[in-house]
Design a protein around this motif. Structure first.
Motif, PDB file in Angstrom:
ATOM      1  N   ARG A   1     102.532  33.173 116.362  1.00  0.00           N
ATOM      2  CA  ARG A   1     101.558  32.109 116.182  1.00  0.00           C
ATOM      3  C   ARG A   1     100.214  32.719 115.755  1.00  0.00           C
ATOM      4  N   ARG A   2      99.637  32.157 114.686  1.00  0.00           N
ATOM      5  CA  ARG A   2      98.278  32.486 114.281  1.00  0.00           C
ATOM      6  C   ARG A   2      97.573  31.172 113.958  1.00  0.00           C
ATOM      7  N   ASP A   3      96.494  30.903 114.692  1.00  0.00           N
ATOM      8  CA  ASP A   3      95.792  29.625 114.565  1.00  0.00           C
ATOM      9  C   ASP A   3      96.800  28.501 114.793  1.00  0.00           C
ATOM     10  N   GLU A   4      97.010  27.612 113.819  1.00  0.00           N
ATOM     11  CA  GLU A   4      97.933  26.487 113.986  1.00  0.00           C
ATOM     12  C   GLU A   4      99.267  26.723 113.295  1.00  0.00           C
ATOM     13  N   THR A   5      99.499  27.932 112.843  1.00  0.00           N
ATOM     14  CA  THR A   5     100.746  28.262 112.152  1.00  0.00           C
ATOM     15  C   THR A   5     101.699  28.959 113.119  1.00  0.00           C
ATOM     16  N   THR A   6     102.956  28.524 113.128  1.00  0.00           N
ATOM     17  CA  THR A   6     103.949  29.131 114.007  1.00  0.00           C
ATOM     18  C   THR A   6     105.212  29.478 113.232  1.00  0.00           C
ATOM     19  N   LEU A   7     105.846  30.546 113.677  1.00  0.00           N
ATOM     20  CA  LEU A   7     107.147  30.953 113.140  1.00  0.00           C
ATOM     21  C   LEU A   7     108.088  31.152 114.309  1.00  0.00           C
ATOM     22  N   GLU A   8     109.185  30.414 114.334  1.00  0.00           N
ATOM     23  CA  GLU A   8     110.249  30.601 115.316  1.00  0.00           C
ATOM     24  C   GLU A   8     111.464  31.119 114.567  1.00  0.00           C
ATOM     25  N   ALA A   9     111.964  32.283 114.995  1.00  0.00           N
ATOM     26  CA  ALA A   9     113.049  32.902 114.233  1.00  0.00           C
ATOM     27  C   ALA A   9     113.908  33.771 115.138  1.00  0.00           C
ATOM     28  N   GLY A  10     115.099  34.060 114.647  1.00  0.00           N
ATOM     29  CA  GLY A  10     116.000  35.004 115.289  1.00  0.00           C
ATOM     30  C   GLY A  10     116.389  36.087 114.300  1.00  0.00           C
ATOM     31  N   PHE A  11     116.682  37.285 114.821  1.00  0.00           N
ATOM     32  CA  PHE A  11     117.087  38.385 113.946  1.00  0.00           C
ATOM     33  C   PHE A  11     117.859  39.414 114.746  1.00  0.00           C
ATOM     34  N   ALA A  12     118.676  40.179 114.045  1.00  0.00           N
ATOM     35  CA  ALA A  12     119.422  41.284 114.648  1.00  0.00           C
ATOM     36  C   ALA A  12     118.632  42.571 114.459  1.00  0.00           C
ATOM     37  N   PRO A  13     118.406  43.350 115.517  1.00  0.00           N
ATOM     38  CA  PRO A  13     117.620  44.578 115.391  1.00  0.00           C
ATOM     39  C   PRO A  13     118.149  45.527 114.324  1.00  0.00           C
ATOM     40  N   SER A  14     119.476  45.660 114.232  1.00  0.00           N
ATOM     41  CA  SER A  14     120.036  46.583 113.242  1.00  0.00           C
ATOM     42  C   SER A  14     119.709  46.131 111.825  1.00  0.00           C
ATOM     43  N   GLU A  15     119.744  44.808 111.586  1.00  0.00           N
ATOM     44  CA  GLU A  15     119.433  44.302 110.252  1.00  0.00           C
ATOM     45  C   GLU A  15     117.954  44.467 109.926  1.00  0.00           C
ATOM     46  N   LEU A  16     117.093  44.293 110.949  1.00  0.00           N
ATOM     47  CA  LEU A  16     115.666  44.471 110.709  1.00  0.00           C
ATOM     48  C   LEU A  16     115.350  45.927 110.384  1.00  0.00           C
ATOM     49  N   MET A  17     115.971  46.878 111.118  1.00  0.00           N
ATOM     50  CA  MET A  17     115.728  48.285 110.829  1.00  0.00           C
ATOM     51  C   MET A  17     116.249  48.647 109.444  1.00  0.00           C
ATOM     52  N   ALA A  18     117.367  48.063 109.038  1.00  0.00           N
ATOM     53  CA  ALA A  18     117.881  48.323 107.686  1.00  0.00           C
ATOM     54  C   ALA A  18     116.910  47.790 106.639  1.00  0.00           C
ATOM     55  N   TRP A  19     116.286  46.636 106.928  1.00  0.00           N
ATOM     56  CA  TRP A  19     115.299  46.080 105.995  1.00  0.00           C
ATOM     57  C   TRP A  19     114.075  46.980 105.903  1.00  0.00           C
ATOM     58  N   LEU A  20     113.626  47.515 107.045  1.00  0.00           N
ATOM     59  CA  LEU A  20     112.493  48.436 107.024  1.00  0.00           C
ATOM     60  C   LEU A  20     112.838  49.692 106.232  1.00  0.00           C
ATOM     61  N   ASP A  21     114.063  50.183 106.384  1.00  0.00           N
ATOM     62  CA  ASP A  21     114.480  51.387 105.673  1.00  0.00           C
ATOM     63  C   ASP A  21     114.547  51.159 104.164  1.00  0.00           C
TER      64      ASP A  21
END
Length: 387
Positions: free
Chosen positions: A319-339
Motif C-alpha cells: 500500500r502506498r497512499d490510496e493505492t493497494t496491490l494484493e497478490a500471491g507469488f511463488a518464491p522460486s519464481e520470483l527469484m528466477a525473475w530477479l535472476d
C-alpha cells in the motif's frame, strides 16, 4: 650411634615408595591407555544417546591441568544406518576433575570440532526416534565451543566453511555466538557472518542478531545486511521466533525492509511480516503516476502458511497512499525473475491492483482496478485459422 640404623632404613623406604608409584603409574596408564580410554568413553556416550560412535587413528589424552581427550576421525551413526549422521576430523573435549568425580552439576571446560560434517536428514531421523526426556538441561561450558570448517548437508541445500565460536555457556546467563559460512542451493550462494546474542542461555530467550554477507548466483552479486531483535520460544511445539524489529538492507533488485514479524515452525511453516519498503528498487518496473512521484514509503504485509521448504505461494499486500496491490507469488519464481534481469519486465504475481487514479501515456484514468493473472498457455490455431 643409635641414629645410623634409622638412616640406613630410608633408602629401603624410598625404594618401596618408588616401586609403589611405578606400579600405580602402570595401572593408571593401563586404564587410561588412549585407545582403551576413547573406546570406553565413546561406548558410554553412544549407549546413552542411541548412537554408534567410532574413530580411526590414535587418540590423545592428558590429565594436567585437567582431563582432556582428543579423538581423531570421529563417526557417529544410528545403529544399522549406512550413512553417518556426523563425522569430524577431530573432536577435543576437556573437563574439570569435579565433573570426572561426579561432584555437582555437569561442567565442561571446552568442546572443539575440526571439520565436522552433519547430515540433516540423519539428524532428523535420530531426533524423531529419541524418547521425550522432558525439559532439556544445558551443561556449563566455561571455555565454550569452537567449530572450524564445518558442513551441514540437507536434501537440496548445504552450508560449507562453517565456523562457530561460543565463548562460554551457563544456564540462565547471557550467551553470544559468532558464526560465518556459505549457504548454497542450486546455483545460488549466500555468504554470511553473524553475531547472535541471547538474553539467557536456553530454548526460551530474548535474541539479538546482526549479520551481513553477499548474495551471488549466475547474474547477481549483491551485498546484504540483517538486524533483528526479538524472542525465541523453542522449548515446546511449535517453535516460534517473534521479531519485534527487523532491518533488512540490500541492493536493487532486492528491496530494503523495516518492520516486524513472526515465524512458526512445526508440522508446517507460518511466516508473517509487517512493515514498509522505504523505496522502490530501481530494477523493478517503473510505477505510473501519481505513485512514482509519491515520497511515502510502501506499507507491506507478507504472509505464508505451508511446507517448510517454501514451495507454496506467499501472500503480499502493498500500500502506498490510496493505492493497494494484493497478490500471491511463488518464491522460486520470483527469484528466477530477479535472476533474469530485464528479460521480463513484470514480476510473476497473481493478484489485483486498485488505485483511485493512474496516468498512462499522458492519459489520466480514475477508479482503476487491474487484475494480474498467470500468463495463459499458448494454443495452436484451429482448423479455421482463428486463434
Amino acid at each position: 650411634m643409635t641414629d645410623a640404623p634409622r638412616k640406613r632404613r630410608w633408602p629401603k623406604v624410598l625404594a618401596v615408595l618408588a616401586a609403589l608409584a611405578l606400579l600405580a603409574a602402570w595401572w593408571v596408564d593401563r586404564q587410561l591407555e588412549p585407545v582403551r580410554l576413547a573406546n570406553t568413553v565413546l561406548s558410554a556416550v553412544g549407549k546413552s544417546q542411541g548412537l554408534e560412535l567410532s574413530f580411526s587413528g590414535t587418540p590423545d589424552y592428558s590429565l594436567r591441568p585437567e582431563p582432556r581427550l582428543r579423538i581423531p576421525n570421529l563417526v557417529a551413526r544410528q545403529p544399522g544406518a549406512a550413512a553417518p549422521m556426523l563425522t569430524a576430523r577431530e573432536v577435543e573435549v576437556s573437563l574439570p576433575w569435579a565433573t570426572v568425580w561426579g561432584d555437582g552439576p555437569v561442567v565442561i571446560t571446552r568442546i572443539a570440532l575440526q571439520s565436522p560434517a552433519l547430515d540433516m536428514a540423519a539428524l532428523n531421523d535420530w531426533l524423531d526416534g529419541r524418547p521425550d526426556s522432558g525439559e532439556t538441561e544445558l551443561p556449563t561450558l566455561t571455555d565454550g565451543v569452537s567449530i572450524r570448517d564445518g558442513r551441514l548437508t540437507a536434501r537440496d541445500w548445504r552450508v560449507e566453511s562453517l565456523s562457530l565460536a561460543l565463548p562460554k555457556l551457563a544456564p540462565g546467563q547471557p550467551a553470544s555466538i559468532d558464526a560465518s559460512g556459505r549457504f548454497l542451493q542450486a546455483t545460488r550462494e549466500i555468504s554470511f557472518a553473524a553475531q547472535l546474542e541471547a538474553g539467557t542461555a536456553g530454548l526460551d530467550t530474548a535474541l539479538r542478531l546482526n549479520s551481513a554477507g553477499q548474495l551471488r548466483d549466475e547474474t547477481l552479486d549483491l551485498p546484504w545486511s540483517l538486524a533483528l531483535d526479538g524472542r525465541l520460544e523453542a522449548s515446546g511445539e511449535p517453535l516460534r521466533l517473534i521479531a519485534e524489529r527487523i532491518e533488512w538492507k540490500a541492493r536493487s533488485p532486492l528491496p530494503d525492509f523495516s518492520g516486524a514479524g513472526e515465524l512458526t515452525s512445526g508440522d508446517s511453516l507460518a511466516l508473517e511480516l509487517q512493515g514498509e519498503l522505504p523505496n522502490w528498487p530501481e530494477a523493478w518496473p517503473t510505477l505510473p503516476e501519481p505513485m512514482v512521484s509519491s515520497q511515502a514509503p510502501l506499507a507491506l504485509t507478507l504472509g505464508y502458511t505451508g511446507a517448510s521448504d517454501l514451495t507454496g505461494p506467499l501472500q503480499l499486500l502493498l500500500r502506498r497512499d490510496e493505492t493497494t496491490l494484493e497478490a500471491g507469488f511463488a518464491p522460486s519464481e520470483l527469484m528466477a525473475w530477479l535472476d533474469a534481469g530485464e528479460a521480463n519486465p513484470l514480476p510473476p504475481l497473481v493478484g489485483e491492483l486498485r488505485t483511485p487514479s493512474m496516468v498512462v501515456e499522458g492519459v489520466e484514468l480514475e477508479g482503476v482496478r487491474i487484475r494480474i493473472e498467470e500468463e495463459p498457455l499458448s494454443t495452436d490455431a484451429g482448423p479455421s485459422g482463428e486463434p
